[in-house]
Structure formats: structure tokens, C-alpha cells
Design a protein around this motif. Structure first.
Motif, PDB file in Angstrom:
ATOM      1  N   ASN A  15       0.809  -1.226   0.000  1.00 44.39           N
ATOM      2  CA  ASN A  15       0.000   0.000   0.000  1.00 44.39           C
ATOM      3  C   ASN A  15       0.841   1.276   0.000  1.00 44.39           C
ATOM      4  O   ASN A  15       0.314   2.354  -0.251  1.00 44.39           O
ATOM      5  CB  ASN A  15      -0.970   0.021   1.189  1.00 44.39           C
ATOM      6  CG  ASN A  15      -0.274  -0.137   2.508  1.00 44.39           C
ATOM      7  OD1 ASN A  15       0.527  -1.045   2.672  1.00 44.39           O
ATOM      8  ND2 ASN A  15      -0.544   0.757   3.449  1.00 44.39           N
ATOM      9  N   ARG A  16       2.138   1.173   0.290  1.00 50.42           N
ATOM     10  CA  ARG A  16       2.974   2.392   0.280  1.00 50.42           C
ATOM     11  C   ARG A  16       4.444   1.972   0.141  1.00 50.42           C
ATOM     12  O   ARG A  16       4.762   0.783   0.147  1.00 50.42           O
ATOM     13  CB  ARG A  16       2.740   3.253   1.536  1.00 50.42           C
ATOM     14  CG  ARG A  16       3.044   2.568   2.847  1.00 50.42           C
ATOM     15  CD  ARG A  16       2.541   3.393   4.030  1.00 50.42           C
ATOM     16  NE  ARG A  16       2.600   2.627   5.267  1.00 50.42           N
ATOM     17  CZ  ARG A  16       3.574   2.736   6.172  1.00 50.42           C
ATOM     18  NH1 ARG A  16       4.557   3.606   5.990  1.00 50.42           N
ATOM     19  NH2 ARG A  16       3.543   2.005   7.270  1.00 50.42           N
ATOM     20  N   ILE A  18       8.147   0.955  -0.861  1.00 48.00           N
ATOM     21  CA  ILE A  18       8.751   0.089  -1.879  1.00 48.00           C
ATOM     22  C   ILE A  18       7.707  -0.869  -2.464  1.00 48.00           C
ATOM     23  O   ILE A  18       7.687  -1.121  -3.674  1.00 48.00           O
ATOM     24  CB  ILE A  18       9.951  -0.673  -1.257  1.00 48.00           C
ATOM     25  CG1 ILE A  18      11.073   0.324  -0.937  1.00 48.00           C
ATOM     26  CG2 ILE A  18      10.448  -1.778  -2.173  1.00 48.00           C
ATOM     27  CD1 ILE A  18      12.193  -0.225  -0.061  1.00 48.00           C
ATOM     28  N   ARG A  41      -2.379  -4.587   4.907  1.00 48.30           N
ATOM     29  CA  ARG A  41      -3.183  -4.796   6.116  1.00 48.30           C
ATOM     30  C   ARG A  41      -4.592  -4.274   5.968  1.00 48.30           C
ATOM     31  O   ARG A  41      -5.533  -4.885   6.458  1.00 48.30           O
ATOM     32  CB  ARG A  41      -2.529  -4.059   7.298  1.00 48.30           C
ATOM     33  CG  ARG A  41      -1.346  -4.772   7.829  1.00 48.30           C
ATOM     34  CD  ARG A  41      -0.998  -4.244   9.169  1.00 48.30           C
ATOM     35  NE  ARG A  41      -0.106  -3.095   9.089  1.00 48.30           N
ATOM     36  CZ  ARG A  41       0.742  -2.785  10.040  1.00 48.30           C
ATOM     37  NH1 ARG A  41       0.783  -3.497  11.138  1.00 48.30           N
ATOM     38  NH2 ARG A  41       1.531  -1.750   9.921  1.00 48.30           N
ATOM     39  N   ASN A  94       7.648  -8.260   1.297  1.00 51.94           N
ATOM     40  CA  ASN A  94       8.176  -6.895   1.396  1.00 51.94           C
ATOM     41  C   ASN A  94       7.819  -6.208   2.712  1.00 51.94           C
ATOM     42  O   ASN A  94       8.566  -5.360   3.193  1.00 51.94           O
ATOM     43  CB  ASN A  94       7.627  -6.075   0.209  1.00 51.94           C
ATOM     44  CG  ASN A  94       7.785  -4.593   0.420  1.00 51.94           C
ATOM     45  OD1 ASN A  94       8.872  -4.029   0.310  1.00 51.94           O
ATOM     46  ND2 ASN A  94       6.677  -3.926   0.757  1.00 51.94           N
ATOM     47  N   TYR A 176      15.152  -4.467  14.735  1.00 50.99           N
ATOM     48  CA  TYR A 176      15.158  -4.546  13.264  1.00 50.99           C
ATOM     49  C   TYR A 176      16.322  -5.419  12.796  1.00 50.99           C
ATOM     50  O   TYR A 176      16.141  -6.340  12.000  1.00 50.99           O
ATOM     51  CB  TYR A 176      15.276  -3.126  12.713  1.00 50.99           C
ATOM     52  CG  TYR A 176      15.168  -3.021  11.206  1.00 50.99           C
ATOM     53  CD1 TYR A 176      13.962  -3.265  10.553  1.00 50.99           C
ATOM     54  CD2 TYR A 176      16.266  -2.642  10.437  1.00 50.99           C
ATOM     55  CE1 TYR A 176      13.855  -3.143   9.162  1.00 50.99           C
ATOM     56  CE2 TYR A 176      16.168  -2.511   9.055  1.00 50.99           C
ATOM     57  CZ  TYR A 176      14.954  -2.762   8.426  1.00 50.99           C
ATOM     58  OH  TYR A 176      14.856  -2.641   7.052  1.00 50.99           O
ATOM     59  N   VAL A 209      16.428   3.854   1.115  1.00 53.86           N
ATOM     60  CA  VAL A 209      15.419   4.382   0.192  1.00 53.86           C
ATOM     61  C   VAL A 209      14.524   5.419   0.873  1.00 53.86           C
ATOM     62  O   VAL A 209      14.095   5.225   2.027  1.00 53.86           O
ATOM     63  CB  VAL A 209      14.540   3.220  -0.341  1.00 53.86           C
ATOM     64  CG1 VAL A 209      13.658   3.715  -1.484  1.00 53.86           C
ATOM     65  CG2 VAL A 209      15.390   2.044  -0.791  1.00 53.86           C
ATOM     66  N   THR A 211      11.539   6.460   1.867  1.00 56.77           N
ATOM     67  CA  THR A 211      10.157   6.040   2.152  1.00 56.77           C
ATOM     68  C   THR A 211       9.857   6.488   3.584  1.00 56.77           C
ATOM     69  O   THR A 211      10.717   7.079   4.245  1.00 56.77           O
ATOM     70  CB  THR A 211      10.022   4.502   2.087  1.00 56.77           C
ATOM     71  OG1 THR A 211      10.889   3.945   3.091  1.00 56.77           O
ATOM     72  CG2 THR A 211      10.379   3.948   0.729  1.00 56.77           C
TER      73      THR A 211
HETATM   74  P1  NDP Z   1       7.475   1.644   4.682  1.00 53.50           P
HETATM   75  O1  NDP Z   1       7.525   1.910   6.140  1.00 53.50           O
HETATM   76  O2  NDP Z   1       7.359   2.764   3.722  1.00 53.50           O
HETATM   77  O3  NDP Z   1       6.316   0.587   4.346  1.00 53.50           O
HETATM   78  C1  NDP Z   1       6.228  -0.596   5.102  1.00 53.50           C
HETATM   79  C2  NDP Z   1       5.128  -1.453   4.513  1.00 53.50           C
HETATM   80  O4  NDP Z   1       5.028  -2.655   5.302  1.00 53.50           O
HETATM   81  C3  NDP Z   1       3.759  -0.765   4.581  1.00 53.50           C
HETATM   82  O5  NDP Z   1       3.013  -1.140   3.441  1.00 53.50           O
HETATM   83  C4  NDP Z   1       3.155  -1.365   5.837  1.00 53.50           C
HETATM   84  O6  NDP Z   1       1.738  -1.364   5.854  1.00 53.50           O
HETATM   85  C5  NDP Z   1       3.665  -2.789   5.687  1.00 53.50           C
HETATM   86  N1  NDP Z   1       3.499  -3.557   6.907  1.00 53.50           N
HETATM   87  C6  NDP Z   1       4.042  -3.333   8.132  1.00 53.50           C
HETATM   88  N2  NDP Z   1       3.619  -4.264   8.999  1.00 53.50           N
HETATM   89  C7  NDP Z   1       2.789  -5.095   8.308  1.00 53.50           C
HETATM   90  C8  NDP Z   1       2.044  -6.242   8.635  1.00 53.50           C
HETATM   91  N3  NDP Z   1       2.034  -6.752   9.882  1.00 53.50           N
HETATM   92  N4  NDP Z   1       1.324  -6.852   7.668  1.00 53.50           N
HETATM   93  C9  NDP Z   1       1.304  -6.357   6.402  1.00 53.50           C
HETATM   94  N5  NDP Z   1       1.966  -5.254   6.030  1.00 53.50           N
HETATM   95  C10 NDP Z   1       2.706  -4.636   6.977  1.00 53.50           C
HETATM   96  O7  NDP Z   1       8.794   0.799   4.379  1.00 53.50           O
HETATM   97  P2  NDP Z   1       9.625   0.553   3.044  1.00 53.50           P
HETATM   98  O8  NDP Z   1       8.718   0.553   1.885  1.00 53.50           O
HETATM   99  O9  NDP Z   1      10.791   1.432   3.078  1.00 53.50           O
HETATM  100  O10 NDP Z   1      10.175  -0.925   3.348  1.00 53.50           O
HETATM  101  C11 NDP Z   1       9.759  -2.076   2.631  1.00 53.50           C
HETATM  102  C12 NDP Z   1      10.741  -3.195   2.944  1.00 53.50           C
HETATM  103  O11 NDP Z   1      12.053  -2.787   2.576  1.00 53.50           O
HETATM  104  C13 NDP Z   1      10.807  -3.537   4.438  1.00 53.50           C
HETATM  105  O12 NDP Z   1      10.885  -4.926   4.594  1.00 53.50           O
HETATM  106  C14 NDP Z   1      12.089  -2.876   4.888  1.00 53.50           C
HETATM  107  O13 NDP Z   1      12.666  -3.509   5.994  1.00 53.50           O
HETATM  108  C15 NDP Z   1      12.945  -2.997   3.647  1.00 53.50           C
HETATM  109  N6  NDP Z   1      14.035  -2.033   3.611  1.00 53.50           N
HETATM  110  C16 NDP Z   1      13.787  -0.683   3.488  1.00 53.50           C
HETATM  111  C17 NDP Z   1      14.844   0.212   3.476  1.00 53.50           C
HETATM  112  C18 NDP Z   1      14.645   1.677   3.317  1.00 53.50           C
HETATM  113  O14 NDP Z   1      15.640   2.424   3.348  1.00 53.50           O
HETATM  114  N7  NDP Z   1      13.426   2.173   3.124  1.00 53.50           N
HETATM  115  C19 NDP Z   1      16.239  -0.243   3.603  1.00 53.50           C
HETATM  116  C20 NDP Z   1      16.378  -1.671   3.703  1.00 53.50           C
HETATM  117  C21 NDP Z   1      15.311  -2.510   3.703  1.00 53.50           C
HETATM  118  P3  NDP Z   1       0.861  -0.300   6.760  1.00 53.50           P
HETATM  119  O15 NDP Z   1       0.651   0.899   5.881  1.00 53.50           O
HETATM  120  O16 NDP Z   1      -0.375  -1.078   7.050  1.00 53.50           O
HETATM  121  O17 NDP Z   1       1.688   0.019   7.975  1.00 53.50           O
END
Ligand code: NDP
Length: 254
Positions: A15-16, A18, A41, A94, A176, A209, A211
Motif C-alpha cells: 500500500n505504500r 517500496i 493490512r 516486502n 530490526y 530508500v 520512504t
Molecule cells: P514503509 O515503512 O514505507 O512501508 C512498510 C510497509 O510494510 C507498509 O506497506 C506497511 O503497511 C507494511 N506492513 C508493516 N507491517 C505489516 C504487517 N504486519 N502486515 C502487512 N503489512 C505490513 O517501508 P519501506 O517501503 O521502506 O520498506 C519495505 C521493505 O524494505 C521492508 O521490509 C524494509 O525492511 C525494507 N528495507 C527498506 C529500506 C529503506 O531504506 N526504506 C532499507 C532496507 C530494507 P501499513 O501501511 O499497514 O503500515
């Protein structure tokens, strides 16, 4: 450059951030999958941007909280029904959470909360969708392992690499790091177990990234990171299975 030919793809946390950009770029690519199951979610919630951005076009939005085993099972029933006998080529785990905690401030609840989403969630997703992944592998005429045939991609991080920890320990983020180190181990175990069934298992680091999680101070735009990730997916093969690679396809030591 090789193209991703996965016909059926499922992502978590779409939903948001990556996850959302992965959905957008998969749809806008030269060979969009026939099915993209964009799970999150709360598909109707204020942060659910998938339907707002893409209107009535595919992807198919499915509710799945990866920290809730029964929600995962319910999502699998919906996906299986839609696939109508076809398999699932690509599962992208993801969804993830991150908290600014140190060794002094972290507690039991925070460790368990993060572990449940970042490590247990991907484990349960793979267990639950395994029959559909196996079906995709069985139905494929391709030799070897690939993301076009059947694959589990766990979105991890260099922060889960034990060897690389000193380089970024200015941000301790204990829950984390530990949960992502567990995810890296899970990826290796999945590769050793599911390889025989024709399923590729790889952990990918998207870079730092911009985000909600990465903040606007990060190095990469979400567009650049996801373009990188999507150019790595088609080149992955059995030689990469069980490894952690970055968004440029370079292996990161565990
Ligand atoms: P965001 O915080 O922007 O987004 C996180 C996403 O995970 C949201 O869609 C959130 O949904 C979802 N989420 C969290 N908990 C749950 C759950 N219990 N069930 C389903 N969905 C869930 O993070 P990023 O897009 O930046 O990160 C995406 C992935 O990339 C992660 O695994 C992160 O660890 C990894 N990553 C990111 C980095 C970065 O710099 N951004 C660096 C390295 C790795 P909701 O809106 O419902 O909270």
C-alpha cells in the motif's frame, strides 16, 4: 537485458513505499504479470494508496496482515480461487517494520512485535503459499531456478548482515537488525529446502530508500531502488539462491 516473465505475483505491504512502487513498475513494465496480488493490512485504509493510484486496473487487492496467521490463510484462499488452478510464480515478502531502539531501550514486546512481522510473517507466507509456488514450478517447462518460474524474494537489509554491522552501527535498531538477520537465515533454510521443488529463494536489500521507513535523508528514490530490484529479479538463478544481494545485484556477506 533479461525480462521478468512471471505471470502471477503476490506482494506484501503493497500500500505504500517500496511495495507500492513494485506494484506500479510491475504493471508498467514491458510484460506485466497476468495477476498481481497486492496485499496489505487495510486495503480501504487511509494509507492504502494502491487503489487510489491505479483506479480499477489490476492489481487485485487482498487483505493480509503478515503478523496474523489466520489473515494469511484467508488471503491464500482468495488467491487460490482467483488463480483457478494456476500456480504462483513470485512471492515478494516486502512488509516490514522498524523502530529506533538501542540495547538500553529495547524490550521484550518490541523484539517480539518486530520479529513477528519481519521474520515470522515471511516464514508463514512461504509456508502458506508453498502449494501454489510448487504448482507454478511443476507447470513450468523452464530448467533451473528463476523468478519467472517459482521464487520467494524476501526484502531484507544490509542491517541484517552480521559482517556489515560495524559500518552502520551508529543506528543500533536492535529489533530490526535481529529480525532481519533471522530473515536472512530463513532465506538460506528456504533455499536449501525448497530448491528441490524448483523454487528459488533470495533475500534482497533495496538500498537506503526515501520512504516512511527510510526517511527523506535516504540515498535512493523509491523509483531508482525498485528499478534496480526489478532488473535483478530476471537474472537470478540457482547460483544466487540462498544469498543476500543488493538492488544492483551484488552479493552482501551474511
Ligand atoms: P514503509 O515503512 O514505507 O512501508 C512498510 C510497509 O510494510 C507498509 O506497506 C506497511 O503497511 C507494511 N506492513 C508493516 N507491517 C505489516 C504487517 N504486519 N502486515 C502487512 N503489512 C505490513 O517501508 P519501506 O517501503 O521502506 O520498506 C519495505 C521493505 O524494505 C521492508 O521490509 C524494509 O525492511 C525494507 N528495507 C527498506 C529500506 C529503506 O531504506 N526504506 C532499507 C532496507 C530494507 P501499513 O501501511 O499497514 O503500515
Amino acid at each position: 537485458m533479461a525480462a521478468l516473465r512471471a505471470r502471477t505475483v503476490l506482494l506484501t505491504g503493497s500500500n505504500r513505499g517500496i511495495g507500492l512502487e513494485l506494484v506500479k513498475q510491475l504493471l508498467g513494465g514491458p510484460r506485466p504479470p497476468a495477476w498481481i496480488f497486492a496485499t496489505c493490512r487495510d486495503p480501504e485504509g487511509p494509507r492504502a494508496q494502491v487503489s487510489a493510484c491505479l483506479g480499477s486496473q489490476s492489481p487485485f487487492s487482498v487483505t493480509a496482515d503478515v503478523a496474523n496467521p489466520s489473515a494469511i490463510a484467508d488471503a491464500a484462499k482468495i488467491v487460490e480461487g482467483k488463480l483457478n488452478g494456476a500456480g504462483l510464480n513470485l512471492l515478494i515478502n516486502n512488509a516490514g517494520i522498524y523502530a529506533q531502539v538501542s540495547l538500553e531501550t529495547v524490550d521484550s514486546d518490541e523484539m517480539i512485535r518486530t520479529y513477528k512481522t519481519n521474520a515470522v510473517g515471511p516464514l508463514l507466507m512461504a509456508q502458506t503459499f508453498l502449494p501454489l509456488l510448487k504448482k507454478a514450478a511443476q507447470n513450468s517447462t523452464e530448467k533451473g531456478l528463476s523468478c519467472s518460474k517459482a521464487a520467494i524474494i524476501n526484502i531484507s537489509t544490509v542491517m541484517g548482515s552480521i559482517e556489515k554491522t560495524p559500518e552502520s552501527f551508529c543506528k543500533p535498531v536492535i529489533s530490526y537488525r535481529c529480525s532481519k538477520a533471522a530473515l536472512n537465515m530463513l532465506t538460506k533454510c528456504q533455499a536449501l529446502t525448497y530448491g528441490e521443488a524448483g523454487i528459488l529463494c533470495v533475500a534482497l536489500h533495496p538500498g537506503w530508500v526515501k520512504t516512511d521507513m527510510g526517511t527523506q535523508e535516504a540515498d535512493l528514490t523509491v523509483d531508482t531502488s525498485v528499478r534496480g530490484l526489478l532488473s535483478v529479479l530476471p537474472v537470478l538463478s540457482e547460483k544466487h539462491s540462498g544469498n543476500l544481494l543488493n538492488w544492483e545485484g551484488k552479493v552482501i556477506p551474511w
